[in-house]
Design an enzyme around this catalytic site. Structure first.
Site, PDB file in Angstrom:
ATOM      1  N   ARG A  12       2.363  16.981  19.381  1.00  0.00           N
ATOM      2  CA  ARG A  12       3.292  17.579  20.327  1.00  0.00           C
ATOM      3  C   ARG A  12       4.676  17.694  19.700  1.00  0.00           C
ATOM      4  NH1 ARG A  12       4.983  14.714  23.822  1.00  0.00           N
ATOM      5  NH2 ARG A  12       3.837  12.803  23.433  1.00  0.00           N
TER       6      ARG A  12
ATOM      7  N   TYR B 228      -2.010  22.991  18.650  1.00  0.00           N
ATOM      8  CA  TYR B 228      -2.441  21.586  18.703  1.00  0.00           C
ATOM      9  C   TYR B 228      -2.235  20.919  20.066  1.00  0.00           C
ATOM     10  CZ  TYR B 228      -3.918  17.222  16.579  1.00  0.00           C
ATOM     11  OH  TYR B 228      -4.644  16.100  16.253  1.00  0.00           O
ATOM     12  N   GLY B 229      -3.245  20.238  20.533  1.00  0.00           N
ATOM     13  CA  GLY B 229      -3.169  19.292  21.652  1.00  0.00           C
ATOM     14  C   GLY B 229      -2.317  19.750  22.816  1.00  0.00           C
TER      15      GLY B 229
ATOM     16  N   LYS C  91      -0.497  18.285  29.398  1.00  0.00           N
ATOM     17  CA  LYS C  91       0.866  17.801  29.616  1.00  0.00           C
ATOM     18  C   LYS C  91       1.733  18.837  30.337  1.00  0.00           C
ATOM     19  CE  LYS C  91      -0.424  14.073  28.104  1.00  0.00           C
ATOM     20  NZ  LYS C  91      -0.249  13.134  27.053  1.00  0.00           N
TER      21      LYS C  91
ATOM     22  N   HIS D 151       1.543   9.895  33.936  1.00  0.00           N
ATOM     23  CA  HIS D 151       0.920   9.711  32.616  1.00  0.00           C
ATOM     24  C   HIS D 151       0.173   8.377  32.626  1.00  0.00           C
ATOM     25  CE1 HIS D 151       1.607   9.621  27.943  1.00  0.00           C
ATOM     26  NE2 HIS D 151       0.431  10.133  28.256  1.00  0.00           N
TER      27      HIS D 151
ATOM     28  N   SER E 245       2.705   7.650  24.969  1.00  0.00           N
ATOM     29  CA  SER E 245       1.718   8.234  24.066  1.00  0.00           C
ATOM     30  C   SER E 245       1.431   7.290  22.899  1.00  0.00           C
ATOM     31  CB  SER E 245       2.251   9.555  23.518  1.00  0.00           C
ATOM     32  OG  SER E 245       2.543  10.429  24.582  1.00  0.00           O
TER      33      SER E 245
ATOM     34  N   CYS F 191      -0.028   4.365  22.968  1.00  0.00           N
ATOM     35  CA  CYS F 191       0.219   2.946  23.253  1.00  0.00           C
ATOM     36  C   CYS F 191      -0.922   2.257  23.991  1.00  0.00           C
ATOM     37  CB  CYS F 191       1.527   2.791  24.012  1.00  0.00           C
ATOM     38  SG  CYS F 191       2.952   3.200  22.989  1.00  0.00           S
TER      39      CYS F 191
ATOM     40  N   LYS G 266      -3.680   3.691  26.288  1.00  0.00           N
ATOM     41  CA  LYS G 266      -4.335   4.061  27.548  1.00  0.00           C
ATOM     42  C   LYS G 266      -5.841   4.250  27.366  1.00  0.00           C
ATOM     43  CE  LYS G 266      -1.623   7.525  28.341  1.00  0.00           C
ATOM     44  NZ  LYS G 266      -0.787   7.236  27.163  1.00  0.00           N
ATOM     45  N   THR G 267      -6.242   5.042  26.360  1.00  0.00           N
ATOM     46  CA  THR G 267      -7.672   5.307  26.175  1.00  0.00           C
ATOM     47  C   THR G 267      -8.409   3.992  25.939  1.00  0.00           C
ATOM     48  OG1 THR G 267      -7.182   7.481  25.284  1.00  0.00           O
ATOM     49  CG2 THR G 267      -9.357   6.580  24.802  1.00  0.00           C
ATOM     50  N   ASN G 268      -7.808   3.120  25.132  1.00  0.00           N
ATOM     51  CA  ASN G 268      -8.453   1.842  24.836  1.00  0.00           C
ATOM     52  C   ASN G 268      -8.592   0.975  26.074  1.00  0.00           C
ATOM     53  OD1 ASN G 268      -9.011   1.159  21.763  1.00  0.00           O
ATOM     54  ND2 ASN G 268      -7.333   2.622  21.892  1.00  0.00           N
TER      55      ASN G 268
ATOM     56  N   ASP H  64      -5.691   9.399  30.703  1.00  0.00           N
ATOM     57  CA  ASP H  64      -4.366   9.918  30.319  1.00  0.00           C
ATOM     58  C   ASP H  64      -3.485  10.335  31.502  1.00  0.00           C
ATOM     59  OD1 ASP H  64      -2.674  10.494  27.992  1.00  0.00           O
ATOM     60  OD2 ASP H  64      -2.849  12.596  28.544  1.00  0.00           O
TER      61      ASP H  64
ATOM     62  N   ASN I 188      -2.530  11.145  13.919  1.00  0.00           N
ATOM     63  CA  ASN I 188      -2.730  11.724  15.256  1.00  0.00           C
ATOM     64  C   ASN I 188      -4.009  12.569  15.303  1.00  0.00           C
ATOM     65  OD1 ASN I 188      -1.936  12.107  18.013  1.00  0.00           O
ATOM     66  ND2 ASN I 188      -1.145  14.151  17.491  1.00  0.00           N
TER      67      ASN I 188
ATOM     68  N   ARG J 186      -7.610  13.516  16.431  1.00  0.00           N
ATOM     69  CA  ARG J 186      -8.120  13.295  17.792  1.00  0.00           C
ATOM     70  C   ARG J 186      -9.555  13.769  17.961  1.00  0.00           C
ATOM     71  NH1 ARG J 186      -4.167  11.725  22.115  1.00  0.00           N
ATOM     72  NH2 ARG J 186      -2.236  11.421  20.969  1.00  0.00           N
TER      73      ARG J 186
ATOM     74  N   GLY K 266     -10.607  -5.558  23.870  1.00  0.00           N
ATOM     75  CA  GLY K 266     -11.476  -6.163  24.886  1.00  0.00           C
ATOM     76  C   GLY K 266     -10.866  -7.409  25.522  1.00  0.00           C
ATOM     77  N   GLU K 267     -10.033  -8.127  24.752  1.00  0.00           N
ATOM     78  CA  GLU K 267      -9.429  -9.364  25.281  1.00  0.00           C
ATOM     79  C   GLU K 267      -8.411  -9.059  26.389  1.00  0.00           C
ATOM     80  OE1 GLU K 267     -11.008 -11.796  24.573  1.00  0.00           O
ATOM     81  OE2 GLU K 267     -11.700 -11.717  22.474  1.00  0.00           O
ATOM     82  N   ASN K 268      -7.992  -7.807  26.481  1.00  0.00           N
ATOM     83  CA  ASN K 268      -7.070  -7.450  27.574  1.00  0.00           C
ATOM     84  C   ASN K 268      -7.731  -7.632  28.948  1.00  0.00           C
ATOM     85  OD1 ASN K 268      -5.051  -6.847  25.732  1.00  0.00           O
ATOM     86  ND2 ASN K 268      -5.654  -4.683  25.573  1.00  0.00           N
TER      87      ASN K 268
HETATM   88  P1  GTP Z   1      -2.227   9.142  24.027  1.00  0.00           P
HETATM   89  O1  GTP Z   1      -3.566   9.796  24.006  1.00  0.00           O
HETATM   90  O2  GTP Z   1      -1.325   9.647  22.961  1.00  0.00           O
HETATM   91  O3  GTP Z   1      -1.571   9.226  25.383  1.00  0.00           O
HETATM   92  O4  GTP Z   1      -2.433   7.591  23.608  1.00  0.00           O
HETATM   93  P2  GTP Z   1      -3.070   6.347  24.375  1.00  0.00           P
HETATM   94  O5  GTP Z   1      -2.036   5.727  25.258  1.00  0.00           O
HETATM   95  O6  GTP Z   1      -4.351   6.724  25.028  1.00  0.00           O
HETATM   96  O7  GTP Z   1      -3.336   5.306  23.190  1.00  0.00           O
HETATM   97  P3  GTP Z   1      -4.721   4.811  22.527  1.00  0.00           P
HETATM   98  O8  GTP Z   1      -5.573   4.028  23.494  1.00  0.00           O
HETATM   99  O9  GTP Z   1      -5.364   5.957  21.857  1.00  0.00           O
HETATM  100  O10 GTP Z   1      -4.163   3.782  21.449  1.00  0.00           O
HETATM  101  C1  GTP Z   1      -3.207   4.144  20.479  1.00  0.00           C
HETATM  102  C2  GTP Z   1      -3.162   3.150  19.364  1.00  0.00           C
HETATM  103  O11 GTP Z   1      -2.882   1.837  19.854  1.00  0.00           O
HETATM  104  C3  GTP Z   1      -4.470   3.047  18.581  1.00  0.00           C
HETATM  105  O12 GTP Z   1      -4.176   2.958  17.214  1.00  0.00           O
HETATM  106  C4  GTP Z   1      -5.073   1.763  19.070  1.00  0.00           C
HETATM  107  O13 GTP Z   1      -5.887   1.184  18.096  1.00  0.00           O
HETATM  108  C5  GTP Z   1      -3.852   0.911  19.400  1.00  0.00           C
HETATM  109  N1  GTP Z   1      -4.140  -0.050  20.485  1.00  0.00           N
HETATM  110  C6  GTP Z   1      -4.692   0.225  21.682  1.00  0.00           C
HETATM  111  N2  GTP Z   1      -4.843  -0.897  22.426  1.00  0.00           N
HETATM  112  C7  GTP Z   1      -4.383  -1.915  21.666  1.00  0.00           C
HETATM  113  C8  GTP Z   1      -4.269  -3.323  21.868  1.00  0.00           C
HETATM  114  O14 GTP Z   1      -4.624  -3.880  22.905  1.00  0.00           O
HETATM  115  N3  GTP Z   1      -3.709  -4.046  20.855  1.00  0.00           N
HETATM  116  C9  GTP Z   1      -3.284  -3.467  19.697  1.00  0.00           C
HETATM  117  N4  GTP Z   1      -2.750  -4.245  18.749  1.00  0.00           N
HETATM  118  N5  GTP Z   1      -3.397  -2.131  19.457  1.00  0.00           N
HETATM  119  C10 GTP Z   1      -3.927  -1.372  20.432  1.00  0.00           C
HETATM  120  C1  SPV Z   2       0.069  12.309  24.395  1.00  0.00           C
HETATM  121  O1  SPV Z   2       0.804  12.610  23.453  1.00  0.00           O
HETATM  122  O2  SPV Z   2       0.452  11.554  25.331  1.00  0.00           O
HETATM  123  C2  SPV Z   2      -1.311  12.811  24.425  1.00  0.00           C
HETATM  124  C3  SPV Z   2      -1.718  13.774  23.407  1.00  0.00           C
HETATM  125  O3  SPV Z   2      -2.063  12.441  25.302  1.00  0.00           O
HETATM  126  S1  SPV Z   2      -1.288  15.407  23.785  1.00  0.00           S
HETATM  127  O4  SPV Z   2      -2.338  15.992  24.587  1.00  0.00           O
HETATM  128  O5  SPV Z   2      -1.143  16.140  22.517  1.00  0.00           O
HETATM  129  O6  SPV Z   2      -0.049  15.433  24.531  1.00  0.00           O
HETATM  130 MN    MN Z   3      -1.084  10.889  26.643  1.00  0.00          MN
END
Ligand code: GTP
Ligand code: SPV
Ligand code: MN
Length: 595
Positions: free
Chosen positions: A73, A212-213, A221, A241, A263, A265, A267-269, A288, A378, A380, A507-509
């Site tokens: 972005r 892109y994205g 977004k 978000h 972004s 930080c 969320k997906t995890n 997201d 980045n 994806r 997973g520990e979260n």
């Molecule tokens: P966007 O799609 O950009 O909105 O990102 P997101 O918020 O979905 O982040 P995502 O879950 O893809 O994680 C981004 C990065 O943070 C990755 O490199 C992960 O490995 C890392 N990460 C996610 N959860 C944790 C965690 O609990 N601990 C640590 N140390 N890293 C984490």
């Molecule tokens: C973000 O940047 O928060 C994303 C990726 O989720 S994008 O769709 O490119 O904005």
């Molecule tokens: Mn996002």
């Protein structure tokens, strides 16, 4: 062109105007079918955009490599063009809408020459849900069409539901017209001009120059956050978000949570995490974006407006996020990952061992030990949400799911504790406002720079951020006081003196989600501090977890000096919002300072 018959006169007229402006060679109305998807994938293979992955290893999946100057972005090319500059607020780039239209009209004139103009009717949210909204994207990128097929609900059914109703017009061009006989590039884009423009009063989007994205998949977004946040303000709901997940305890009681992290930080995890606590289960609704609205009973209900995940590849592995790894086993588009010698994808952190040889995201030979990253940070995957093995059975419920807690978080290597509970809605809103986080590769620009990112919405709020704070505060009165979500703040990223993560994360979260769950059901202890309620000693379940002896203490430590500094710095930042900063928030500030 003339054979495309649409019943919606506004749509018909918009298509005619855009066609006349952009001068494409062909016009194609997308029906959202599987056959259409396959045809477009073949077209993308033929023009060198897609590499078909080994069907034995990754069925029906493709790799695309972007142009190296189009990888994320572009916040510095993003504009909120409200009629009054004041309405865009101090955190958005504003430009006078008439003048911006002049710029855009020049850029879009003839920009689709030599290309096909695709019309994509799409629904954000389950088809026909009262919480859903319809958009129509026009694009000259088949790659974008394929991604929209996955990320949104596309097709003829959307037009039936639209009828004569309103839609958000989303105009997109990669900004690279082709002269007769000119050979196309695998990733066409415009390396000189990029514009991601929202017109909030018109509720329209114009995006030029990037493929892109979030720059190009305009349902995400641009629509579901920037334009939808304006609609939400006007109509009394929230466009956020946020991921949405459910937590089920060993007795089978299930609650739903949402979480806003900036972004890149986590969320997906978090949305798909595999609990390390026996009997506890996490299921995914979205990763997201959340659209939320109070129902007649004052219960906050959330839907995921998207139909797919556009997730960060690097760092995703069977150890960190096995559910994501299973989700992307098939039917996935990968962008900017590396390619293995046997025709599969790879990225940093995916496997314990690094392959000896790869083709990197730039299409070059790459050998283990190279200083360069094989996958772009980045890089994806785009994948249908329904393939997630832990997708919640209510993920497409048109009524949404009831939200019991809202979590805010960011990437903070110091100061901010692992978890903290707010005192009430006002204080929770203050927590959302207070979020600051280190920047990541999700947006172009510096990485690792600490910046304020209120509600993780800094790049996504379509109006004055001060009005947005007020919107959050006012919504309290629409909720049933007994059922209002509790608000929390988390930080997985605190580091120890050795520079290593103090908390194992991933997973520990689940241990933190358990504490939140038990706070809501009245079974977990907390202690009062100036910044909020923290877990009482022993309240976080660390059974079976190998933590350094004082790690948890460090993770929950509140340093008075650091917090006074934090408060002073925040107070300074909030001056930006002038008279729009809610009084209640100034009051929350005082709690810090006086304790
Ligand atoms: P966007 O799609 O950009 O909105 O990102 P997101 O918020 O979905 O982040 P995502 O879950 O893809 O994680 C981004 C990065 O943070 C990755 O490199 C992960 O490995 C890392 N990460 C996610 N959860 C944790 C965690 O609990 N601990 C640590 N140390 N890293 C984490
Ligand atoms: C973000 O940047 O928060 C994303 C990726 O989720 S994008 O769709 O490119 O904005
Ligand atoms: Mn996002």
């Amino acid at each position: 062109m003339s054979e495309i018959k649409l019943n919606n006169p506004a749509l018909q007229q918009w298509i005619q105007e855009v066609t006349a402006l952009c001068q494409p060679d062909n016009v194609y109305l997308c029906d959202g079918s599987e056959q259409e998807y396959q045809l477009l994938c073949q077209k993308l293979i033929d023009q060198g955009t897609f590499i078909k992955l080994n069907p034995q290893l990754r069925p029906n999946s493709y790799l695309a490599r972007s142009s190296p100057d189009d990888v994320a972005r572009v916040e510095d090319r993003t504009y909120i063009c409200s009629l009054n500059q004041q309405d865009a607020g101090p955190t958005n780039q504003w430009y006078e809408p008439k003048k911006m239209k002049e710029i855009l009209l020049k850029l879009f004139k003839g920009c689709m020459r030599g290309r096909t103009l695709y019309i994509i009717p799409f629904s954000m949210g389950p088809l026909g849900s009262d919480l859903s909204h319809i958009g129509v994207q026009i694009t000259d990128s088949a790659y974008v069409v394929c991604n929209m097929h996955i990320m949104t609900r596309v097709g003829s059914k959307v037009l039936d539901i639209l009828g004569n109703g309103d839609f958000v017009p989303c105009l997109h061009s990669v900004g690279m017209p082709l002269a007769p006989g000119q050979k196309d590039l695998p990733w066409p884009c415009n390396s000189k001009e990029k514009y991601i423009v929202q017109f909030p009063e018109e509720r329209s989007i114009w995006s030029f120059g990037s493929g892109y994205g979030g720059n190009a998949l305009l349902g995400k977004k641009c629509f579901a956050l920037r334009i939808a946040s304006v609609m939400a303000r006007d109509q009394g709901w929230f466009a956020e978000h946020m991921l949405i997940l459910s937590v089920t305890n060993p007795n089978g009681k299930k609650i739903y949570l949402t979480a806003a992290f900036p972004s890149g930080c986590g969320k997906t995890n978090l949305a798909m995490l595999t609990s390390t606590l026996p009997g506890w289960k996490i299921e995914t609704i979205g990763d997201d974006i959340a659209w939320m609205k109070f129902d007649e009973d004052g219960v906050l209900k959330a839907i995921n407006p998207e139909a797919g995940f556009f997730g960060i590849a690097p760092g995703t592995s069977m150890a960190t996020n096995p559910n994501a790894m299973r989700t992307i086993e098939k039917n996935t588009i990968f962008t900017n990952t590396a390619l293995t010698d046997d025709g599969d994808i790879w990225w940093e952190g995916m496997t314990p061992d690094t392959p000896k040889h790869l083709i990197d995201w730039l299409g070059k030979d790459w050998y283990a030990g190279s200083k360069e990253k094989a996958a772009h940070p980045n890089a994806r995957f785009t994948v249908p949400a329904k393939q997630c093995p832990v997708i919640d059975k209510a993920w497409e419920d048109p009524d949404g799911v009831p939200v019991s807690a809202i979590i805010f978080g960011g990437r903070r290597t110091s100061v901010v504790p692992l978890v903290c509970e707010s005192f009430d809605w006002q204080h929770g809103t203050f927590m959302g406002i207070s979020i600051s986080s280190e920047t990541t590769a999700a947006a172009s620009g510096a990485i690792g720079k600490l910046r304020h990112d209120p509600f993780a919405m800094l790049p996504f709020c379509g109006y004055h951020m001060g009005d947005y704070f007020n919107h959050w505060l006012m919504m309290e009165t629409q909720g049933n006081a007994k059922k209002l979500p509790r608000i929390y703040c988390v930080n997985w990223f605190r580091k120890g003196a050795d520079g290593k993560w103090l908390w194992p994360g991933f997973g520990e979260n689940s241990r933190i989600l358990k504490w939140i769950f038990e706070r809501i059901s009245g079974h977990a202890e907390a202690i009062q501090t100036a910044i909020g309620r923290l877990p009482a000693p022993g309240a976080i379940d660390i059974s079976g977890l190998q933590l350094a002896p004082d790690a948890l203490e460090q993770l929950l430590h509140i340093d008075r000096e650091e917090w006074l500094h934090e408060a002073a710095e925040l107070k300074n930042y909030l001056k930006l919002f002038e008279e729009k900063l809610p009084k209640q928030i100034q009051h929350c500030q005082l709690i810090y300072e006086q304790s």
